[in-house]
Each structure stands twice: as C-alpha cells, then as structure tokens.
Scaffold this motif. Sequence first.
Motif, PDB file in Angstrom:
ATOM      1  N   VAL A  47      44.991 -18.756  18.047  1.00  0.00           N
ATOM      2  CA  VAL A  47      45.879 -19.868  17.715  1.00  0.00           C
ATOM      3  C   VAL A  47      47.052 -19.924  18.684  1.00  0.00           C
ATOM      4  CG1 VAL A  47      47.456 -20.771  15.953  1.00  0.00           C
ATOM      5  CG2 VAL A  47      45.200 -19.907  15.287  1.00  0.00           C
ATOM      6  N   ARG A  48      47.577 -18.769  19.054  1.00  0.00           N
ATOM      7  CA  ARG A  48      48.679 -18.745  20.027  1.00  0.00           C
ATOM      8  C   ARG A  48      48.226 -19.281  21.377  1.00  0.00           C
ATOM      9  NH1 ARG A  48      52.335 -13.240  19.193  1.00  0.00           N
ATOM     10  NH2 ARG A  48      52.554 -13.379  16.921  1.00  0.00           N
ATOM     11  N   LEU A  49      46.985 -18.995  21.747  1.00  0.00           N
ATOM     12  CA  LEU A  49      46.456 -19.532  23.006  1.00  0.00           C
ATOM     13  C   LEU A  49      46.384 -21.056  22.954  1.00  0.00           C
ATOM     14  CD1 LEU A  49      43.570 -16.989  23.733  1.00  0.00           C
ATOM     15  CD2 LEU A  49      45.752 -17.184  24.936  1.00  0.00           C
ATOM     16  N   LYS A  50      46.028 -21.591  21.794  1.00  0.00           N
ATOM     17  CA  LYS A  50      45.992 -23.042  21.671  1.00  0.00           C
ATOM     18  C   LYS A  50      47.403 -23.631  21.719  1.00  0.00           C
ATOM     19  CE  LYS A  50      44.570 -26.914  18.873  1.00  0.00           C
ATOM     20  NZ  LYS A  50      44.152 -27.411  17.546  1.00  0.00           N
ATOM     21  N   GLU A  51      48.330 -22.983  21.036  1.00  0.00           N
ATOM     22  CA  GLU A  51      49.703 -23.467  21.032  1.00  0.00           C
ATOM     23  C   GLU A  51      50.325 -23.426  22.420  1.00  0.00           C
ATOM     24  OE1 GLU A  51      50.856 -22.131  16.437  1.00  0.00           O
ATOM     25  OE2 GLU A  51      51.370 -20.837  18.125  1.00  0.00           O
ATOM     26  N   ALA A  52      49.865 -22.478  23.258  1.00  0.00           N
ATOM     27  CA  ALA A  52      50.372 -22.370  24.616  1.00  0.00           C
ATOM     28  C   ALA A  52      49.670 -23.311  25.582  1.00  0.00           C
ATOM     29  CB  ALA A  52      50.242 -20.929  25.109  1.00  0.00           C
ATOM     30  N   GLY A  53      48.627 -24.016  25.103  1.00  0.00           N
ATOM     31  CA  GLY A  53      47.894 -24.936  25.953  1.00  0.00           C
ATOM     32  C   GLY A  53      46.762 -24.298  26.727  1.00  0.00           C
ATOM     33  N   THR A  54      46.531 -23.003  26.513  1.00  0.00           N
ATOM     34  CA  THR A  54      45.438 -22.309  27.204  1.00  0.00           C
ATOM     35  C   THR A  54      44.101 -22.636  26.567  1.00  0.00           C
ATOM     36  OG1 THR A  54      46.949 -20.492  27.770  1.00  0.00           O
ATOM     37  CG2 THR A  54      44.592 -20.049  27.953  1.00  0.00           C
ATOM     38  N   ALA A  55      44.061 -22.693  25.245  1.00  0.00           N
ATOM     39  CA  ALA A  55      42.842 -23.026  24.521  1.00  0.00           C
ATOM     40  C   ALA A  55      42.929 -24.460  24.012  1.00  0.00           C
ATOM     41  CB  ALA A  55      42.632 -22.077  23.350  1.00  0.00           C
ATOM     42  N   THR A  56      41.777 -25.112  23.916  1.00  0.00           N
ATOM     43  CA  THR A  56      41.725 -26.487  23.420  1.00  0.00           C
ATOM     44  C   THR A  56      41.223 -26.570  21.993  1.00  0.00           C
ATOM     45  OG1 THR A  56      39.506 -26.723  24.365  1.00  0.00           O
ATOM     46  CG2 THR A  56      41.362 -27.441  25.730  1.00  0.00           C
TER      47      THR A  56
END
Length: 249
Positions: A47-56
Amino acid sequence: MKVVVGIKRVVDHNIRVRPKADGSDVDTSSVKMSINPFDEHAVEEAVRLKEAGTATEVVAVAIGTAQHQDILRHALAMGADRAILIETSDVLSSLATAKVLRAVVEREQPQLVMVGKQAIDEDAAEIGQMLATLWNVGQGTFASKLVFNGNSVQVTREIDGGQETVELNLPAVVTADLRLNEPRYLKLPNLMQAKKKPLETVALADFGVNTATKLHLLAVEEPPARAPGIKVASIQELVDKLRNEARVI
C-alpha cells in the motif's frame, strides 16, 4: 506496477493455542482469528508503494473458506484495491499454496509478489521461496527495506550475521520481515470503505492445480512440561551435576 500480496488467516498472535482433546489438530473452534502478522507487513508495504506512486494496483489473495473474507477485508481496509479468495475447504501444504499462487500470477501478471516471511501457525518460511522457484524469478527473503529503481528493486534482508542487500530484476518475490514497516491503525471509515471494494471468489478447482500432498498430520500435542530448577551451593556442585547428572560436559 501491479503488486499481488498473499495473506493467510491464523489464530490471533495474542491467543495461546491448544490441541484438540483427541490430539488430531489445533483447536480453533472458539478462538479469535486474524491476518498473519508478517502478511500484514507485506500488505502495508504494498500500500505504501501505491501511495508513493511506485505501484499502480494492490491485489490481496487468500486461500480458504468463506471465513477468510475477514482478512481480505482487513487488507482492503489497509488500502488494497481488490481482493481474491481462492475458495476451498482443504488445508493446503506450502508447496500446494505456492502452486496456487503461481496460477494467480499467471492470471494477474504482477511485477511484484509479496508475502510474509512466515506464518505464525507453522513457521515454515518457505512459500515465498517455492513461488519464486516455480515462477523462475529472483527472491528477496526476510526483507527489512525496499528501494525501487526502474525495473529492479534493492532488498535489504535480515541474515544471521546482520544485514545484506541484494538487487533483483522485476518481476520478483519478496517476503516481509517485521522490521520492514509498522502497519497502520485501521479506522472505522476505512473498514466501511473496504466493504465496497471488489472481493472476487474463485473455486480452487477453476485453477486446475494439483494440490495433492505427501505430508500428513499425525498428531498435535503440547510440549512436555519443564522440570523444576534447582539451586546449587557452589560452582563445584554445579560442575558436578552438569557432568554426572545432566551429562552435558
């Protein structure tokens, strides 16, 4: 980058487990169940990766009965976009679980799969490694830090001598250690929103995976009670008992 996170439903870590009266298995009939703590850290990192824009997109996956929807809703409340329940009443071995996750990978085509480094019920710590082998991709186990750089990820992992950092090309499998992050506290609005997110149920048979196992549970029993300790009057008496009674020196 799509991230698939495998999660497991286990007896809550605050509960002391006990075997059934007949010793056939662990008694889970009236105990609190929850998401495996290591898996919760994996969800948090995704979830943190998504919030950082790394994950979609973050997809949570669990294998089990309809009761396992509670941990999938937990993952959705944390921030996962959707969830998939692979429904079965069978208890799968680690290898069978890895095979099912491999089938999910074929369907979802993620760039990263995350799981907890181990489940607190069996402590096997082997599903991530098995999945990476079946998928033929790199693995970063016992991860305490992730740094993404284009089509690769640097994984800082815990080892006996301290830490080491490995670089993996994507797609890859990462297993989360407790040091990776601190899972967020779930508020009521998050839990309510999770009920509106998509949760798909798929029968295990639909994947066409052979989940037969060669391992069979014979019995479950509590460890023997430890003998009470004793006090000795001198070092010489201690050495004498270690040598002649305990026979460890």
